[in-house]
Design an enzyme around this catalytic site. Structure first.
Site, PDB file in Angstrom:
ATOM      1  N   LYS A 199      24.062  26.948   1.141  1.00 56.87           N
ATOM      2  CA  LYS A 199      22.703  26.428   0.961  1.00 56.87           C
ATOM      3  C   LYS A 199      22.120  27.109  -0.262  1.00 56.87           C
ATOM      4  CE  LYS A 199      19.676  23.645   2.973  1.00 56.87           C
ATOM      5  NZ  LYS A 199      19.867  22.451   3.816  1.00 56.87           N
ATOM      6  N   ASP A 254      17.637  18.580  -0.201  1.00 55.10           N
ATOM      7  CA  ASP A 254      16.963  19.054   1.019  1.00 55.10           C
ATOM      8  C   ASP A 254      15.479  18.905   0.704  1.00 55.10           C
ATOM      9  OD1 ASP A 254      17.461  20.607   3.709  1.00 55.10           O
ATOM     10  OD2 ASP A 254      15.877  21.757   2.757  1.00 55.10           O
TER      11      ASP A 254
HETATM   12  P1  NDP Z   1      11.471  16.016   2.102  1.00 55.79           P
HETATM   13  O1  NDP Z   1      11.096  16.951   1.042  1.00 55.79           O
HETATM   14  O2  NDP Z   1      11.873  14.631   1.756  1.00 55.79           O
HETATM   15  O3  NDP Z   1      10.314  15.923   3.186  1.00 55.79           O
HETATM   16  C1  NDP Z   1       9.869  17.073   3.849  1.00 55.79           C
HETATM   17  C2  NDP Z   1       8.687  16.698   4.724  1.00 55.79           C
HETATM   18  O4  NDP Z   1       8.359  17.814   5.542  1.00 55.79           O
HETATM   19  C3  NDP Z   1       7.448  16.356   3.919  1.00 55.79           C
HETATM   20  O5  NDP Z   1       6.668  15.440   4.640  1.00 55.79           O
HETATM   21  C4  NDP Z   1       6.760  17.720   3.822  1.00 55.79           C
HETATM   22  O6  NDP Z   1       5.373  17.633   3.615  1.00 55.79           O
HETATM   23  C5  NDP Z   1       7.045  18.282   5.190  1.00 55.79           C
HETATM   24  N1  NDP Z   1       7.037  19.746   5.109  1.00 55.79           N
HETATM   25  C6  NDP Z   1       7.751  20.525   4.268  1.00 55.79           C
HETATM   26  N2  NDP Z   1       7.460  21.818   4.454  1.00 55.79           N
HETATM   27  C7  NDP Z   1       6.531  21.847   5.416  1.00 55.79           C
HETATM   28  C8  NDP Z   1       5.826  22.894   6.051  1.00 55.79           C
HETATM   29  N3  NDP Z   1       6.030  24.180   5.720  1.00 55.79           N
HETATM   30  N4  NDP Z   1       4.955  22.542   7.031  1.00 55.79           N
HETATM   31  C9  NDP Z   1       4.751  21.237   7.382  1.00 55.79           C
HETATM   32  N5  NDP Z   1       5.388  20.206   6.798  1.00 55.79           N
HETATM   33  C10 NDP Z   1       6.271  20.512   5.852  1.00 55.79           C
HETATM   34  O7  NDP Z   1      12.656  16.754   2.913  1.00 55.79           O
HETATM   35  P2  NDP Z   1      13.695  16.127   3.933  1.00 55.79           P
HETATM   36  O8  NDP Z   1      13.106  14.984   4.654  1.00 55.79           O
HETATM   37  O9  NDP Z   1      14.966  15.963   3.209  1.00 55.79           O
HETATM   38  O10 NDP Z   1      13.921  17.362   4.935  1.00 55.79           O
HETATM   39  C11 NDP Z   1      13.168  17.522   6.148  1.00 55.79           C
HETATM   40  C12 NDP Z   1      13.906  18.452   7.099  1.00 55.79           C
HETATM   41  O11 NDP Z   1      15.208  17.893   7.392  1.00 55.79           O
HETATM   42  C13 NDP Z   1      14.189  19.855   6.570  1.00 55.79           C
HETATM   43  O12 NDP Z   1      14.145  20.776   7.644  1.00 55.79           O
HETATM   44  C14 NDP Z   1      15.628  19.751   6.059  1.00 55.79           C
HETATM   45  O13 NDP Z   1      16.264  21.005   6.014  1.00 55.79           O
HETATM   46  C15 NDP Z   1      16.213  18.846   7.129  1.00 55.79           C
HETATM   47  N6  NDP Z   1      17.456  18.173   6.763  1.00 55.79           N
HETATM   48  C16 NDP Z   1      17.479  17.321   5.673  1.00 55.79           C
HETATM   49  C17 NDP Z   1      18.644  16.673   5.365  1.00 55.79           C
HETATM   50  C18 NDP Z   1      18.690  15.659   4.268  1.00 55.79           C
HETATM   51  O14 NDP Z   1      19.715  14.960   4.188  1.00 55.79           O
HETATM   52  N7  NDP Z   1      17.677  15.494   3.460  1.00 55.79           N
HETATM   53  C19 NDP Z   1      19.887  16.918   6.102  1.00 55.79           C
HETATM   54  C20 NDP Z   1      19.717  17.736   7.282  1.00 55.79           C
HETATM   55  C21 NDP Z   1      18.536  18.357   7.568  1.00 55.79           C
HETATM   56  P3  NDP Z   1       4.774  17.976   2.176  1.00 55.79           P
HETATM   57  O15 NDP Z   1       4.962  16.741   1.362  1.00 55.79           O
HETATM   58  O16 NDP Z   1       3.370  18.303   2.455  1.00 55.79           O
HETATM   59  O17 NDP Z   1       5.567  19.158   1.653  1.00 55.79           O
END
Ligand code: NDP
Length: 447
Positions: A126, A166
């Site tokens: 990561k 991510d």
């Molecule tokens: P994105 O950046 O596309 O979206 C993240 C979302 O989560 C946004 O809505 C963001 O809001 C919100 N967010 C981020 N940080 C925080 C926080 N500290 N508190 C509250 N909301 C938060 O990321 P992904 O959708 O790709 O990832 C989301 C989750 O899924 C993560 O945990 C990631 O590790 C996990 N994941 C992702 C994969 C992938 O293929 N993308 C694979 C496996 C797991 P804001 O816009 O306000 O930051």
């Protein structure tokens, strides 16, 4: 055996102070490995666990870049190459101001077990940076990505370490990172996944994590003769994983009533139908706006600043935002309101006391390392297509993804039964993921 795992956890805490998320992830895994350590004394003899909690390599570097006003900015870059026993390091890059060494080590540690569960040959890694893409121009993001890759390129490669996206790293960022890697190394290879469709990306990769998490929930529900059809569903986040979870849940007959971001939650009692989802995708992916704007667009929806979705009554919850976003209190509220399925799209979104509560109430609880493994599994499929220099159709990739999620569920479920705790997917996923990696480590000697 617990004195032994307790001693390992103590060592991890002492050697890695202030990395609380890493401690949390290691503790959660160690707490479930007792039964397999009893059966396999060779793991202890060859200090497999002691080696398993120590990353093979940790890279930390300076990322200088120039913003649009001509000011010098300095961020910190990381790559954790944690375990390569079953394949090249594989795992996403996160760009978010909260990123630090402990968070990336927890994510890389989880990734080892997750990748093992996918049935594909991928080790765990990561990386990322404390850079915040929010509010930056495309040019600033490009300059940052180019500087970040200028250092990272020395350490990665299609047979060594293959990063992906991510939080904060989507198609735009992967494009800039790939372009710089290609320029520096003078080679066009599958060194990153999540690439654009016209230059080596796989169909269904953007959808894969959200779709996979939904397939996993369906499999858990099937064990009780149930399905998502007609269920009220709460989803958190509004990024990549959340968007495609909403799409697949809706396709399977569920009604999604919430979305969120780090500023607040929107509750739409009428449900987020495909038309509203298309609007959200445009808002988040093109306009790069905030979820609060949903309530201006759809007046029957309510936006609450600072709130999480878990107060809204639902039967199924999909945390798809970030780590520790379901506290013990949130978990108790979900259970009280009748939620009986939790499928984690995000990594480690439930605090340990919340996990205990879900297990105690026999909630169908799919931990992230199993439930969200569809993303990295499809990255693995992207790597295969790149190596073979061909592209599979949308249907083919989706079918393979679905098959992998069914297999992961079966493996975790059967393992939980084998070790006397049927339906405990935490134990099942940890043991099934661990044994494959541990055996590979033994086969390869002391490295
Ligand atoms: P994105 O950046 O596309 O979206 C993240 C979302 O989560 C946004 O809505 C963001 O809001 C919100 N967010 C981020 N940080 C925080 C926080 N500290 N508190 C509250 N909301 C938060 O990321 P992904 O959708 O790709 O990832 C989301 C989750 O899924 C993560 O945990 C990631 O590790 C996990 N994941 C992702 C994969 C992938 O293929 N993308 C694979 C496996 C797991 P804001 O816009 O306000 O930051």
């Amino acid at each position: 055996m617990s004195a032994y795992t307790d001693a390992i956890l103590d060592l991890v805490i002492r050697k890695n102070p202030a990395e609380k998320e890493f401690h949390q992830a290691v503790k959660e895994v160690l707490d479930t490995l007792g039964p397999v350590l009893d059966r396999r004394p060779d793991y202890r003899r060859y200090k497999v666990l002691e080696r398993f909690v120590e990353p093979e390599r940790v890279l930390m570097f300076r990322v200088p870049w120039i913003d649009d006003r001509g000011e010098v900015q300095v961020n910190r870059g990381f790559r954790i190459e944690f375990n390569s026993a079953i394949g090249p390091y594989k795992g996403g890059l996160r760009f978010h101001p909260t990123v630090n060494l402990g968070i990336l080590k927890f994510l890389a540690f989880e990734q080892i077990l997750k990748n093992s569960l996918t049935t594909l040959p991928m080790g765990g890694g990561k990386g990322g940076s404390d850079f915040d893409p929010k509010g930056k121009s495309d040019e600033e993001v490009m300059r940052f990505c180019q500087s970040f890759m200028t250092e990272l390129a020395r350490h990665i490669g299609p047979d060594t370490d293959v990063p992906a996206g991510d939080i904060g790293v989507g198609g735009r960022e992967i494009g800039y990172l790939f372009g710089q890697y290609k320029r520096l190394r003078n080679e066009f290879t599958g060194v990153l996944t999540g690439k654009g469709l016209k230059w080596g990306g796989s169909l269904i990769r953007p959808e894969a994590t959200g779709y996979g998490t939904t397939y996993f929930a369906e499999e858990m529900l099937k064990t009780r003769g149930d399905s998502l059809q007609g269920k009220t569903v709460a989803v958190s986040g509004s990024g990549n994983v959340a968007q495609y979870a909403v799409q697949k849940i809706t396709m399977l007959g569920g009604k999604v009533v919430t979305l969120s971001d780090s500023n607040g939650t929107v509750h739409d009692p009428d449900g987020i139908d495909p038309e509203k989802l298309a609007w959200v995708m445009h808002l988040k992916n093109v306009k790069r706006g905030r979820i609060s704007e949903y309530a201006d667009q759809y007046p029957r929806a309510r936006y609450e600043a600072g709130a999480r979705p878990w107060q809204v009554p639902c039967q199924v919850a999909f945390p798809c935002a970030t780590q520790n976003e379901i506290s013990a209190e949130d978990a108790a509220t979900l259970v009280k309101n009748g939620c009986f399925v939790v499928s984690e799209g995000a990594n480690m979104p439930t605090e340990p006391a919340g996990v205990d509560l879900f297990l105690e109430h026999r909630i169908l609880y799919g931990p992230g390392k199993a439930a969200n493994a569809g993303g990295v599994a499809t990255s693995g499929l992207e790597m295969s297509q790149n190596s073979m220099r061909l592209s599979w159709s949308r249907e083919e990739v989706d079918q393979k993804l679905h098959g992998i999620m069914i297999a992961i569920h079966k493996n975790a479920y059967e393992t939980s039964k084998e070790y006397g705790q049927p339906g405990n997917y935490v134990l099942g996923a940890n043991i099934a993921g661990f044994v494959k990696v541990a055996d590979a480590m033994l086969d390869q000697g002391l490295v």
